[in-house]
Design a protein around this motif. Structure first.
Motif, mmCIF file in Angstrom:
data_model
loop_
_atom_site.group_PDB
_atom_site.id
_atom_site.type_symbol
_atom_site.label_atom_id
_atom_site.label_comp_id
_atom_site.label_asym_id
_atom_site.label_seq_id
_atom_site.Cartn_x
_atom_site.Cartn_y
_atom_site.Cartn_z
ATOM 1 N N UNK A 37 0.839 -1.205 0.000
ATOM 2 C CA UNK A 37 0.000 0.000 0.000
ATOM 3 C C UNK A 37 0.872 1.252 0.000
ATOM 4 N N UNK A 38 1.939 1.228 0.786
ATOM 5 C CA UNK A 38 2.867 2.365 0.809
ATOM 6 C C UNK A 38 3.490 2.573 -0.575
ATOM 7 N N UNK A 39 3.933 1.487 -1.199
ATOM 8 C CA UNK A 39 4.512 1.599 -2.545
ATOM 9 C C UNK A 39 3.489 2.164 -3.533
ATOM 10 N N UNK B 206 2.075 6.043 -7.235
ATOM 11 C CA UNK B 206 0.952 6.742 -7.861
ATOM 12 C C UNK B 206 1.158 8.258 -7.800
ATOM 13 N N UNK B 207 1.631 8.735 -6.661
ATOM 14 C CA UNK B 207 1.895 10.162 -6.508
ATOM 15 C C UNK B 207 2.978 10.612 -7.479
ATOM 16 N N UNK C 103 -3.827 7.718 -10.407
ATOM 17 C CA UNK C 103 -4.429 7.023 -9.286
ATOM 18 C C UNK C 103 -4.290 5.511 -9.469
ATOM 19 N N UNK C 104 -3.982 4.806 -8.391
ATOM 20 C CA UNK C 104 -3.887 3.344 -8.411
ATOM 21 C C UNK C 104 -5.218 2.732 -8.014
ATOM 22 N N UNK D 243 -4.536 8.779 -3.539
ATOM 23 C CA UNK D 243 -3.894 8.154 -4.688
ATOM 24 C C UNK D 243 -4.290 6.694 -4.912
ATOM 25 N N UNK D 244 -5.025 6.106 -3.982
ATOM 26 C CA UNK D 244 -5.431 4.704 -4.125
ATOM 27 C C UNK D 244 -6.948 4.584 -4.022
#
Length: 458
Positions: free
Chosen positions: A139-141, A146-147, A152-153, A206-207
């Motif tokens: 999730x961090x990756x 994405x940023x 957006x992922x 972003x997610x």
């Protein structure tokens, strides 16, 4: 003319085994052995059976068949599935590359798998492919990549339902419960980490959390297992929805795979000797229990895309393996024993060295109507113990005969290795009377092509 049909795509004609309309003895003579042979029409029939079964039981939304690439990762096979409208679940960079080479539409691919790095996550975001999250670090990756990409992922959570009321043991590991196996397996987000990820997803810029995924695997064919899985899966979805604010409902729900092939003759599953559900059975059981459990929680199933990931069920019985008999050895003094020496190996077949209950049905392809004559040990070509099948009843066998191992379509060729520096076999595709290489045999030079000799060695 009367033929003896073993299934719709395997028959005995004039004493020879045929796959579709191709004589396996002629295939062995023309293309050489050892050799894998896949029936295109059997594969297509299996895929269509699963699609029809699940679509008839899931009127709420679309059904997407996410055929497991790992079961038979060959480009031509993947292109057939793409032509038939199947998507795919990919585990790792190699399988994603195969999906792209197989022309799978990006919307029908999922990037799955544990231990994903930034490279594959960045690639998926850039292509717009959903990412199945397996851990908080992923999730961090996703957030960071994405940023960076300013794209957006779309993400899906791979969860591990706690099968609290299920006490069945696993067909894979009969001395362990399915509850234990589904929790101790490496893939899937541990529940204690999952609850910490939801607030991050809720506030993420972003997610976009679009769905959930679970994959228990081939642990059981029993209705009790599938009911427990879908009931507790829905319960976990309810908890995620609550943590997301109460109005979140997944757009995609993947129930994974684990469906048994109809014959259920397996190399890696010890317990198979009980009734196998049909695709219709699986579809009815899974959708009914999931719908009921979601409704009980006050969650709508309307519009949900239901994904399933058949692997064994699609591929296992679509392929055979042909091998030539090199020699017959006999012992009559100390024990009574006959050995059929072949040109194949356990290293090509993904099995162990001593098979008292052989995982394949074995036929004498060039005299398939002959009566049983005697028990033989079928042995392979390497320096391992290599008893591919111990004391199997066969017709009288001689040098240059052709043996056919049936049900070798899933998780077999993909495990082939180069023990004793052997080149790996090739794979043919047949369709009616047509036959063509889809994976050529490895050459002896190719076995050594990655070897490097340092400059200080003469």
């Amino acid at each position: 003319m009367e033929y003896k049909y073993l299934n719709k795509f395997l028959s005995v004609r004039h004493g020879h085994l045929f796959i579709e309309d191709c004589d396996t003895v002629e295939l062995a003579e023309k293309y050489g052995t050892p050799l894998f042979v896949v029936s295109e029409n059997h594969l297509v029939k299996n895929l269509r059976s699963y699609r029809k079964a699940f679509e008839s039981e899931w009127p709420e939304g679309k059904v997407r068949i996410m055929a497991a690439i790992k079961a038979n990762p060959v480009t031509a096979i993947r292109k057939i599935l793409t032509r038939e409208g199947a998507g795919c679940d990919t585990f790792g960079k190699g399988e994603l590359e195969l999906a792209l080479r197989g022309n799978v539409p990006l919307k029908d691919i999922a990037v799955n798998g544990s231990i994903k790095g930034r490279e594959i996550i960045s690639k998926a975001i850039n292509l717009g492919i959903p990412i199945v999250l397996d851990s908080p670090i992923e999730l961090l990756y996703c957030e960071q990549e994405a940023k960076f990409l300013k794209k957006k992922a779309t993400v899906i959570l791979r969860v591990k339902p706690w099968l609290k009321n299920l006490d069945l043991n696993s067909d894979f590991y009969p001395d362990r419960t399915i509850r234990e196996m589904t929790q101790t397996v490496k893939y899937g987000i541990p529940h204690s980490e999952l609850v910490d990820m939801i607030p991050q997803l809720k506030s993420s810029k972003w997610c976009d959390l679009i769905g959930v995924h679970t994959h228990a695997g081939r642990h059981s064919k029993k209705a009790a297992f599938w009911k427990a899985l879908m009931r507790d899966y829905a319960s976990l979805i309810g908890k995620i929805s609550m943590l997301m604010g109460g109005d979140w409902v997944p757009r995609i729900v993947s129930v994974g795979g684990g469906f048994a092939a109809s014959n259920d003759h397996e190399t890696r599953v010890p317990v198979t000797d009980y009734e196998t559900p049909t695709p219709k059975d699986y579809a009815k059981l899974i959708t009914k229990q999931f719908r009921k459990s979601m409704q009980k929680l006050g969650l709508s199933t309307e519009g949900i895309v239901l994904e399933i990931e058949p692997g064994r069920a699609l591929h296992n019985e679509t392929a055979i393996h042909l091998t030539k008999v090199h020699n017959i050895k006999l012992e009559r003094n100390y024990i009574a024993r006959s050995w059929i020496e072949t040109d194949t190996s356990e290293c090509f077949l993904g099995i162990g060295s001593l098979n008292t209950n052989p995982p394949f049905d074995i036929l004498l392809a060039n005299r398939a109507n002959s009566p049983e004559y005697a028990p033989y040990d079928v042995v392979g070509i390497t320096c391992n113990y290599e008893c591919i099948a111990e004391q199997v009843m066969m017709p009288e066998v001689a040098a240059k005969d052709i043996l056919a191992f049936l049900n070798t379509g899933s998780y077999i060729e993909t495990y082939a290795c180069n023990f004793n520096a052997l080149p790996r076999p090739g794979m043919l595709l047949v369709s009616g009377h047509k036959a063509s290489w889809i994976k050529r045999p490895e050459t002896q030079d190719e076995v050594f092509q990655r070897d490097i000799i340092p400059p200080w060695i003469n």
